[in-house]
Design a protein around this motif. Structure first.
Motif, PDB file in Angstrom:
ATOM      1  N   PHE A  74       0.861  -1.245  -0.007  1.00 38.21           N
ATOM      2  CA  PHE A  74       0.043   0.006  -0.133  1.00 38.21           C
ATOM      3  C   PHE A  74       0.914   1.099  -0.058  1.00 38.21           C
ATOM      4  N   MET A  75       1.994   1.245   0.885  1.00 38.93           N
ATOM      5  CA  MET A  75       2.682   2.429   0.804  1.00 38.93           C
ATOM      6  C   MET A  75       3.619   2.639  -0.209  1.00 38.93           C
ATOM      7  N   VAL A  76       3.877   1.446  -1.063  1.00 40.94           N
ATOM      8  CA  VAL A  76       4.734   1.744  -2.332  1.00 40.94           C
ATOM      9  C   VAL A  76       3.784   2.246  -3.340  1.00 40.94           C
ATOM     10  N   PHE A  77       2.323   2.028  -3.610  1.00 44.21           N
ATOM     11  CA  PHE A  77       1.517   3.048  -4.192  1.00 44.21           C
ATOM     12  C   PHE A  77       1.357   4.287  -3.555  1.00 44.21           C
ATOM     13  N   ILE A  78       1.167   4.541  -2.645  1.00 40.52           N
ATOM     14  CA  ILE A  78       1.141   5.706  -2.078  1.00 40.52           C
ATOM     15  C   ILE A  78       2.502   6.564  -2.409  1.00 40.52           C
ATOM     16  N   GLY A  79       3.522   6.190  -2.384  1.00 34.98           N
ATOM     17  CA  GLY A  79       4.830   6.656  -2.694  1.00 34.98           C
ATOM     18  C   GLY A  79       4.884   7.053  -4.175  1.00 34.98           C
ATOM     19  N   ILE A  80       4.425   6.244  -4.813  1.00 38.36           N
ATOM     20  CA  ILE A  80       4.257   6.286  -6.525  1.00 38.36           C
ATOM     21  C   ILE A  80       3.508   7.454  -6.942  1.00 38.36           C
ATOM     22  N   ILE A 127       2.089  13.396  -8.133  1.00 37.26           N
ATOM     23  CA  ILE A 127       1.710  14.691  -7.263  1.00 37.26           C
ATOM     24  C   ILE A 127       2.443  15.732  -6.997  1.00 37.26           C
ATOM     25  N   LEU A 128       3.429  15.509  -6.443  1.00 32.44           N
ATOM     26  CA  LEU A 128       4.354  16.431  -5.913  1.00 32.44           C
ATOM     27  C   LEU A 128       5.458  16.827  -7.161  1.00 32.44           C
ATOM     28  N   ALA A 129       5.357  16.308  -8.270  1.00 27.61           N
ATOM     29  CA  ALA A 129       6.200  16.419  -9.545  1.00 27.61           C
ATOM     30  C   ALA A 129       7.631  16.101  -9.217  1.00 27.61           C
ATOM     31  N   GLN A 130       7.806  15.041  -8.415  1.00 26.29           N
ATOM     32  CA  GLN A 130       9.210  14.487  -8.028  1.00 26.29           C
ATOM     33  C   GLN A 130      10.105  15.534  -7.099  1.00 26.29           C
TER      34      GLN A 130
END
Length: 142
Positions: A18-24, A29-32
């Motif tokens: 789940f956290m991997v998907f949140i990180g991706i 969203i934050l433009a890297q």
């Protein structure tokens, strides 16, 4: 089909997946670029993991050595031998096979780094995963 859907749902509910998907998603969203206030908070969380994982590993080990049977002791010796002897060599050889860089100095330094990285202990993270998935915790922690 119901079993497959239930299995897929359980995989998505795993905190690690789940956290991997949140990180991706956050990466897009934050433009890297992670905001400064969030970066400091996340750095604090990341630096606290190794200490708390080692504490948890030591806490899990209390009184577990006496419970080891002859078979699990042999498995423990084989796992330790494989980790200490085979893992550094395997990491170095994988870099030898996969690195196609033209410079010899860069290739040699990457291979040496992979060898050293294979020597580092993996016990804290493995102990946490073994506890989460109810695997042989006493063998893994030992």
């Amino acid at each position: 089909m119901e079993i497959l859907g239930h299995g897929f749902l359980r995989v998505l509910q795993n905190p690690i997946v789940f956290m991997v998907f949140i990180g991706i998603a956050s990466n897009f969203i934050l433009a890297q670029k992670v905001p400064d206030y969030l970066e400091k908070f996340l750095d604090g969380l990341a630096s606290s993991f190794s200490g708390s994982a080692l504490f948890y590993l030591g806490l899990t080990m209390v009184g577990q050595i006496k419970k080891l049977t002859k078979g699990s002791f042999i498995a423990l010796i084989l796992l330790i031998t494989a980790k200490l002897l085979l893992m550094p060599l395997l990491c170095r050889e994988m870099v030898e096979l996969l690195d196609k860089s033209n410079t010899l100095a860069n290739h040699t330094s990457l291979a040496n780094y992979a060898f050293l990285y294979g020597v580092f202990p993996a016990a804290p993270g493995v102990a946490i995963f073994a506890t989460q998935f109810n695997m042989e915790v006493e063998i893994v922690c030992a």
